[in-house]
Structure formats: C-alpha cells, structure tokens
Design a protein around this motif. Structure first.
Motif, PDB file in Angstrom:
ATOM      1  N   ASN A  74      31.148  73.181 126.584  1.00 46.59           N
ATOM      2  CA  ASN A  74      32.124  74.268 126.479  1.00 46.59           C
ATOM      3  C   ASN A  74      31.448  75.629 126.656  1.00 46.59           C
ATOM      4  O   ASN A  74      31.628  76.547 125.866  1.00 46.59           O
ATOM      5  CB  ASN A  74      32.879  74.201 125.147  1.00 46.59           C
ATOM      6  N   ARG A  76      30.239  79.317 128.022  1.00 47.61           N
ATOM      7  CA  ARG A  76      30.838  80.586 128.446  1.00 47.61           C
ATOM      8  C   ARG A  76      30.132  81.000 129.719  1.00 47.61           C
ATOM      9  O   ARG A  76      28.910  80.830 129.837  1.00 47.61           O
ATOM     10  CB  ARG A  76      30.584  81.702 127.417  1.00 47.61           C
ATOM     11  N   ASP A  98      38.962  78.069 128.434  1.00 43.09           N
ATOM     12  CA  ASP A  98      39.226  79.478 128.162  1.00 43.09           C
ATOM     13  C   ASP A  98      37.973  80.334 127.966  1.00 43.09           C
ATOM     14  O   ASP A  98      38.065  81.533 127.751  1.00 43.09           O
ATOM     15  CB  ASP A  98      40.143  79.623 126.944  1.00 43.09           C
ATOM     16  N   ARG A  99      36.795  79.739 128.066  1.00 40.25           N
ATOM     17  CA  ARG A  99      35.553  80.508 127.922  1.00 40.25           C
ATOM     18  C   ARG A  99      34.948  80.879 129.278  1.00 40.25           C
ATOM     19  O   ARG A  99      33.845  81.387 129.353  1.00 40.25           O
ATOM     20  CB  ARG A  99      34.548  79.722 127.076  1.00 40.25           C
TER      21      ARG A  99
END
Length: 163
Positions: A74, A76, A98-99
């Motif tokens: 996950n 960024r 969403d990152r």
C-alpha cells in the motif's frame, strides 16, 4: 561457471557490502532472481512513509516491476505516464488505491508541451527522441508522433508537496 551463477555471486558480493543477502525466490513455478524486489524487502517497504516516483508507469500492470509491491505494501507515490490512452488504463488498474497520485505527463528538463514519438500498438514504448525507437528496430511506418505534457522534476515535487 554459468552466467546465472556468475551474476548471482557478483550480486551477492555487492549486496554483502550493505548487509543484504541475495536469495532465490520461488514464484509461478519458476526460480527467478528479482534483485529489485529483494532490495526493496530489505528496506522496510511496509513503512507507511515509504514513497516512490515511477516514471513511465505504463498501464500499471504490463511489464511493471513494482506493481505487486505497490499493492502488497500500500505504498504512497506518484505515477507518471505521458500517453493519454495508457494513462486511462493506469488509473483504472489502480482504482481504489488512494495513496497514489497520477500525473499524465512525461518527466523532462522543462514544463510545457513536447513532441513525443510512440510505437503504434506498443503501450510501453515512447520517447522524446525518435532515434531511440529507430535504434530499437522500429520503422517510420510503426512510429507515430504526438504531443504530450512535460513536467520537470522540481515542478513535479513542488506540485505534490514532496520534499
């Protein structure tokens, strides 16, 4: 000594300087040596502050060396892809992540619109320099010229508040 053994020993010697160890990974029924993944695993990729920038992200799946790691950890990061059609696939393939920040641009020395050469039907091939595609064996009939947005590294980092 075979080429694989030589490469493995050379990489192990280099990795040992940084207290890393190269090992074989078993995946999809084949042994493979994925140095990038091994090095990433040693650098605490699960850290929520881990950040990356991928230049030429393509569609986020085809020939993407970090796709699985982006999903697994996950991460960024910023994904740059200059080709508009490919960019739409990139966004779709990372839907729900969403990152991630998506940038429909090519990394360049300066901002603006720039000529960009692509190979028809090949999503991962494009360059500011048409000669690069010719050196890769493509002919004029296979190469198309378009215009893409370009952004400098400094502008990209400032735009997304990355320090």
């Amino acid at each position: 000594m075979g080429a694989f053994s030589f490469a493995r020993k050379s990489l192990q010697a280099h990795a040992a300087k940084y207290n890393l160890q190269i090992e074989r990974k078993y995946e999809f029924g084949e042994f493979r040596l994925d140095v990038l993944e091994l090095l990433v695993e040693q650098s605490h990729p699960e850290d929520p502050n881990f950040f990356f920038i991928q230049v030429g992200a393509n569609d986020g799946e085809a020939n993407d060396p970090i796709h699985k790691m982006i999903r697994r950890y996950n991460w960024r990061g910023i994904l740059l892809e200059p080709q508009p059609d490919v960019f739409r696939h990139l966004i779709r393939n990372y839907q729900g992540c969403d990152r991630l920040i998506f940038e429909n641009a090519a990394l360049a020395k300066q901002n603006g619109q720039m000529p960009f050469w692509m190979v028809a039907g090949q999503t991962g091939l494009g360059s500011f320099d048409e000669a690069v595609l010719h050196r890769s064996g493509f002919t004029n009939s296979q190469i198309t010229k378009g215009t893409v947005a370009a952004i400098s590294a400094n502008a990209l980092l400032a735009k997304h508040n990355v320090s």
